[in-house]
Scaffold this active site. Structure first.
Site, mmCIF file in Angstrom:
data_model
loop_
_atom_site.group_PDB
_atom_site.id
_atom_site.type_symbol
_atom_site.label_atom_id
_atom_site.label_comp_id
_atom_site.label_asym_id
_atom_site.label_seq_id
_atom_site.Cartn_x
_atom_site.Cartn_y
_atom_site.Cartn_z
ATOM 1 N N CYS A 58 -22.883 -1.203 25.286
ATOM 2 C CA CYS A 58 -24.282 -0.753 25.264
ATOM 3 C C CYS A 58 -25.220 -1.957 25.427
ATOM 4 C CB CYS A 58 -24.606 -0.039 23.957
ATOM 5 S SG CYS A 58 -24.710 1.755 24.098
ATOM 6 N N HIS A 68 0.810 -1.234 0.000
ATOM 7 C CA HIS A 68 0.000 0.000 0.000
ATOM 8 C C HIS A 68 0.834 1.270 0.000
ATOM 9 C CE1 HIS A 68 -3.693 -2.299 0.695
ATOM 10 N NE2 HIS A 68 -3.049 -2.972 1.624
#
Lengths: 106, 258
Positions: free
Chosen positions: B219, B77
């Site tokens: 959560c 990359h």
């Protein structure tokens, strides 16, 4: 080796009040927290920080278990002369870290 | 006598339906807007934001050769500052080989196993968090841009269903807090709108960096609902929906939250 970040001005006017910000990576394990089996995790904290300006101590702090991980300390000094600001942290289990930055005073 | 009661009930239902509507795009707020001045100052300055440590570690991992292929991320990359610009703003994204969306953490592990021929990095481990933070930071300030095409749609709808349907022993839905009651207080803390603009982020409560999946599991645990394991497709669908819901909002990675 712990990573430390210093934010201090590279240049300052003589007599100017400058702010120095220091941040160091450290778990600051309190010694009071139980692990998965219920036994307390041994204490592992930074206990002392010293800043020297051209070899002269200008700031010192004692650190304690209630201080959060990755301690951030910021303080002020008067830019008196060009030279080096050096920083030293010491703590449990033989922990030491040091960092230094140069400052030009005009 | 039953007729007026039914009408009242109908009205009440309609009222509830109206309250559960999506937040208008212009009224969306990042969690940053709900934070104290001091916490904002931590995020605003890289030398004060402790997440910088993970970003710096991520850069090291990016350049390190790994696995039996002996390749680093940089070998394929190049410089992450150009090659990874805008990438995190597009994830979760559809992966043709897997036939479903994958999040950034999963994408990194696909690269590790298939390109570097290395063992996948553990979820919530230091290295995966560091690499995700480093890649995420390259998109900082860029608008979140989730592809909303026919391949992604069913997963987006599954994520929306997970967000809007009641679940757990408290019989709560995500939407009841984050669509209907944002800005109110829950145990003294402001309820944000739940836009995942800054993950992975440094949470003061965690005293470390954590992923969006860690926050979602947090959560779900609070709702006494099923807390899916890291990498579960249910969590990725929810991540996808939340990122789509935050479309156009700027990436803040690595953010700081209380």
């Amino acid at each position: 080796m712990a990573r430390a970040l210093i934010n201090a001005p590279a240049k300052a006017k003589r007599g100017e009040v400058i702010e120095i910000k220091t941040l160091i990576s450290h778990v600051m394990e309190t010694g009071f927290r139980p692990d998965g089996t219920g036994k307390p995790v041994p204490r592992d904290i930074i206990s002392e920080f010293i800043c020297k300006y051209n070899g002269e101590e200008i700031f010192r702090a004692e650190l304690f278990p209630a201080i959060a991980a990755n301690p951030f300390l910021t303080f002020f000094t008067v830019a008196s002369e060009s030279g080096t600001l050096s920083f030293e942290w010491t703590g449990d289990n033989g922990f030491t870290a040091s960092e230094s930055v140069n400052i030009t005073v005009e | 006598m039953t007729r007026p009661t039914a009408a009242v009930f109908m009205l009440a239902t309609l009222g509830a339906a109206a309250a559960a509507a999506d937040i208008p795009l212009a009224e969306r707020k990042s969690g940053y807007d709900f934070m104290a001045r001091e916490t904002r100052a931590m995020q605003d300055d890289d030398t004060v934001n402790p997440a910088t440590f993970w970003v710096l570690d991520g850069e090291t991992v990016w350049r390190r050769k790994e696995g039996s292929a002996g390749k680093s991320c940089a070998d394929c990359h190049g410089d992450a500052r150009t090659g990874m610009k805008g990438v995190a703003a597009r994830y979760p994204a559809f992966n043709a080989a897997r036939g479903r969306p994958v999040d950034l953490e999963q994408r990194i592990n696909i690269c590790r196993t298939e390109q570097q021929r290395a063992t996948p990095l553990a979820f919530e481990g230091k290295e995966l968090l560091a690499l995700t933070a480093y890649i995420g930071e390259q998109s900082r300030g860029m608008p979140i841009d989730i592809a909303d095409d026919a391949r992604v749609r069913p997963f987006l709808e599954a994520g929306r269903a997970m967000f809007t349907e009641r679940q757990g022993q408290l019989n709560l839905s995500c939407a009841q807090c984050h669509d209907d009651n944002w800005g109110q207080k829950l145990a003294g803390a402001p309820i944000p709108q739940g836009h995942p603009t800054g993950y992975p982020l440094y949470r003061l409560e965690w005293q470390m960096l954590g992923s969006l999946q860690r926050r979602l599991r947090n959560c779900l645990f609070g709702m006494r609902a099923v807390s899916y394991p890291y990498g579960a497709s249910e969590l990725v669908d929810l991540e996808l929906y939340l990122m789509w819901r935050a479309r156009g909002m700027p990436v803040e990675t690595p953010a700081v939250r209380p």
